[in-house]
Design an enzyme around this catalytic site. Sequence first.
Site, PDB file in Angstrom:
ATOM      1  N   GLU A  99      -1.097  -5.645   8.487  1.00  0.00           N
ATOM      2  CA  GLU A  99      -0.251  -5.009   9.512  1.00  0.00           C
ATOM      3  C   GLU A  99      -0.774  -5.283  10.922  1.00  0.00           C
ATOM      4  O   GLU A  99      -1.989  -5.285  11.149  1.00  0.00           O
ATOM      5  CB  GLU A  99      -0.203  -3.489   9.272  1.00  0.00           C
ATOM      6  CG  GLU A  99       0.503  -3.113   7.985  1.00  0.00           C
ATOM      7  CD  GLU A  99       0.698  -1.613   7.827  1.00  0.00           C
ATOM      8  OE1 GLU A  99       0.446  -0.857   8.790  1.00  0.00           O
ATOM      9  OE2 GLU A  99       1.105  -1.206   6.725  1.00  0.00           O
TER      10      GLU A  99
ATOM     11  N   ASP B  18      -1.185  -6.223  -0.536  1.00  0.00           N
ATOM     12  CA  ASP B  18      -1.277  -5.603   0.794  1.00  0.00           C
ATOM     13  C   ASP B  18      -2.730  -5.209   1.079  1.00  0.00           C
ATOM     14  O   ASP B  18      -3.339  -4.450   0.301  1.00  0.00           O
ATOM     15  CB  ASP B  18      -0.417  -4.326   0.762  1.00  0.00           C
ATOM     16  CG  ASP B  18       0.333  -4.086   2.053  1.00  0.00           C
ATOM     17  OD1 ASP B  18       0.141  -4.864   3.015  1.00  0.00           O
ATOM     18  OD2 ASP B  18       1.120  -3.123   2.087  1.00  0.00           O
TER      19      ASP B  18
ATOM     20  N   ASP C 121       0.849  -1.199   0.000  1.00  0.00           N
ATOM     21  CA  ASP C 121       0.000   0.000   0.000  1.00  0.00           C
ATOM     22  C   ASP C 121       0.885   1.250   0.000  1.00  0.00           C
ATOM     23  O   ASP C 121       0.395   2.375  -0.080  1.00  0.00           O
ATOM     24  CB  ASP C 121      -1.004  -0.007   1.162  1.00  0.00           C
ATOM     25  CG  ASP C 121      -0.340  -0.015   2.528  1.00  0.00           C
ATOM     26  OD1 ASP C 121       0.902  -0.121   2.609  1.00  0.00           O
ATOM     27  OD2 ASP C 121      -1.085   0.086   3.535  1.00  0.00           O
ATOM     28  N   SER C 122       2.225   1.040   0.010  1.00  0.00           N
ATOM     29  CA  SER C 122       3.161   2.143  -0.233  1.00  0.00           C
ATOM     30  C   SER C 122       2.937   2.732  -1.621  1.00  0.00           C
ATOM     31  O   SER C 122       3.472   3.792  -1.936  1.00  0.00           O
ATOM     32  CB  SER C 122       4.609   1.656  -0.108  1.00  0.00           C
ATOM     33  OG  SER C 122       4.828   0.519  -0.917  1.00  0.00           O
TER      34      SER C 122
ATOM     35  N   GLU D  11       9.544  -4.113  10.183  1.00  0.00           N
ATOM     36  CA  GLU D  11       9.894  -2.791   9.651  1.00  0.00           C
ATOM     37  C   GLU D  11      10.302  -1.860  10.795  1.00  0.00           C
ATOM     38  O   GLU D  11       9.633  -1.791  11.834  1.00  0.00           O
ATOM     39  CB  GLU D  11       8.685  -2.194   8.896  1.00  0.00           C
ATOM     40  CG  GLU D  11       8.973  -0.771   8.394  1.00  0.00           C
ATOM     41  CD  GLU D  11       7.952  -0.238   7.411  1.00  0.00           C
ATOM     42  OE1 GLU D  11       7.012  -0.973   7.036  1.00  0.00           O
ATOM     43  OE2 GLU D  11       8.095   0.936   7.018  1.00  0.00           O
TER      44      GLU D  11
HETATM   45  O1  KIV Z   1       3.619  -1.134   1.685  1.00  0.00           O
HETATM   46  C1  KIV Z   1       4.784  -1.551   1.611  1.00  0.00           C
HETATM   47  O2  KIV Z   1       5.500  -1.349   0.614  1.00  0.00           O
HETATM   48  C2  KIV Z   1       5.309  -2.296   2.729  1.00  0.00           C
HETATM   49  C3  KIV Z   1       6.760  -2.668   2.723  1.00  0.00           C
HETATM   50  C4  KIV Z   1       7.639  -1.497   2.994  1.00  0.00           C
HETATM   51  C5  KIV Z   1       7.034  -3.779   3.643  1.00  0.00           C
HETATM   52  O3  KIV Z   1       4.594  -2.593   3.626  1.00  0.00           O
END
Ligand code: KIV
Length: 263
Positions: free
Chosen positions: A115, A83, A44-45, A180
């Site tokens: 998460e 994610d 979700d980044s 993380e």
């Molecule tokens: O959303 C993401 O890219 C992540 C990674 C940094 C582990 O959760």
Amino acid sequence: MTVTTHDLQTWKTQGRRFAMLTAYDYPTARILDDAGIPVLLVGDSVGNAVLGYDTTLPVTMEQMLHHTAAVSRGARNALVVGDLPFGSYQASVADGVRSATRFLKEAGAGAVKLEGAQLEVTEALTRAGIPVMGHLGLTPQSVHEMGGYRVQGRTAEAARRLQDDALALEKAGAFAIVLEGVPADVGADITTSLQVPTIGVGAGPGTDGQVLVITDLLGLGEGPPPRFARPYADLRGVITRAVSEFARDVESGSFPDEDHSYS
Ligand code: KIV
């Protein structure tokens, strides 16, 4: 041969370290897959890295499914992990199962990531045949609760809590756990105590795998990369030089020339 969650488990047993990278689109997924990256995370980044949001909180299920489907179409061998975005699993276990099912059914993912110590959801998903990657430490969806993006597990008590959460997630069925933003010794200790692999980002060298956000690795971000990320290329510079040259050629009339025109 497609990479499976079982392969990751085998690699842990063999002491073989592995890379995971985020991907958000088809061409990047093709390149990473051809380069032999075994796990592609549609994080979700995407919210910060691609969509221009300040946090990951606004990212929706529809956006995640859209990007995950593109990555799945590009991944011939890699395991694709989608994610679960903020709000898609926190309210109830049923929400979590419904959301995660969509990642596998509609977007071709092989697993989902969520998460926090979401034990009930992790158990329910595992029972439903949906592989779950956990994510502990600095969890960006909890940015308000954490009071910002801060390194977690700095005190002995906080480190012990993280360790307990990791063991509980493993027991609930998680096939791997992202760590993380934790001190290197905490990352290493948790890794040693688990049967399943850990994948670190800002968690030191002692985890089984390492993950980076692809735009950090490629030097595509606006500011300096985070401390834990090493830029392996300067694509921002490469792109700036290429588009500037194109604009100059258009302005001078040297593009298009005869070679790039139809007679
Ligand atoms: O959303 C993401 O890219 C992540 C990674 C940094 C582990 O959760």
